[in-house]
Scaffold this active site. Structure first.
Site, PDB file in Angstrom:
ATOM      1  N   ASP A 150       0.855  -1.180   0.000  1.00 56.27           N
ATOM      2  CA  ASP A 150       0.000   0.000   0.000  1.00 56.27           C
ATOM      3  C   ASP A 150       0.894   1.234   0.000  1.00 56.27           C
ATOM      4  O   ASP A 150       2.023   1.191   0.496  1.00 56.27           O
ATOM      5  CB  ASP A 150      -0.895   0.020   1.244  1.00 56.27           C
ATOM      6  N   ASP A 205      -6.923  -1.215  -4.558  1.00 56.67           N
ATOM      7  CA  ASP A 205      -7.982  -0.865  -3.610  1.00 56.67           C
ATOM      8  C   ASP A 205      -8.896   0.220  -4.184  1.00 56.67           C
ATOM      9  O   ASP A 205     -10.115   0.179  -3.998  1.00 56.67           O
ATOM     10  CB  ASP A 205      -7.387  -0.366  -2.294  1.00 56.67           C
TER      11      ASP A 205
END
Length: 174
Positions: free
Chosen positions: A130, A148
């Site tokens: 991330d 995401d």
């Protein structure tokens, strides 16, 4: 269905699959760049007070849920669940896409590559990379990635399609 309808559907499927492949490639390229160019937990301000570029390895799923479970349990569990989810979503989409509203079809074109991008990370690294840290001042919301974002946009598109289609009369399947 006529031969023309089948050809149009095949071209549409090719375009959708090509778009999905490009989205998975973009997600994986960004994550590879982050892993090689940005030290773990290093933060660079992109939008002051709102967004930072921050390299984080998420061991779990959303909001690091299951992140504390040992690798020997966590990785096979998350890979298995992700693989089943991708397979079921893809099967549903392929089976029903001829009758889906365009926005619902587009939703799957976003959700599936997002799910595949994070699945690849889990398979290869045991974590998901991330890098976009969203916060408001000192209040941190989450750190996520392109996959995401694709999943989130796809879910919103699917919900919008469901809401807009709810009141419309349905044409009988051909």
């Amino acid at each position: 269905r006529s031969t023309g309808d089948r050809a149009r559907m095949a071209r549409g499927l090719g375009t959708a699959l090509g778009t999905m492949a490009l989205l998975v490639a973009a997600d994986q390229a960004l994550k590879a760049w982050v892993r090689t160019a940005i030290p773990l937990h290093h933060a660079t301000v992109l939008v002051p007070g709102l967004i930072e570029l921050t390299h984080v390895e998420n061991r779990g799923v959303s909001f690091s849920f299951l992140g504390d479970v040992t690798d020997g349990v966590r990785v096979p569990l998350l890979v298995s669940v992700s693989l089943v989810a991708v397979a079921l979503l893809a099967a549903y989409w392929l089976r029903h896409r001829a009758h889906l509203p365009a926005l619902s079809d587009a939703a799957f074109v976003l959700i599936l590559p997002g799910a595949v991008g994070n699945l690849i990370d889990r398979l290869v690294f045991g974590t998901v990379t991330d890098f976009l840290h969203f916060h408001f001042g000192d209040t941190s919301f989450f750190v996520n990635n392109l996959a995401d974002i694709l999943i989130s946009l796809g879910v919103v598109a699917y919900l919008l399609a469901a809401l807009t289609e709810r009141g419309r009369p349905q044409a009988p399947p051909t």
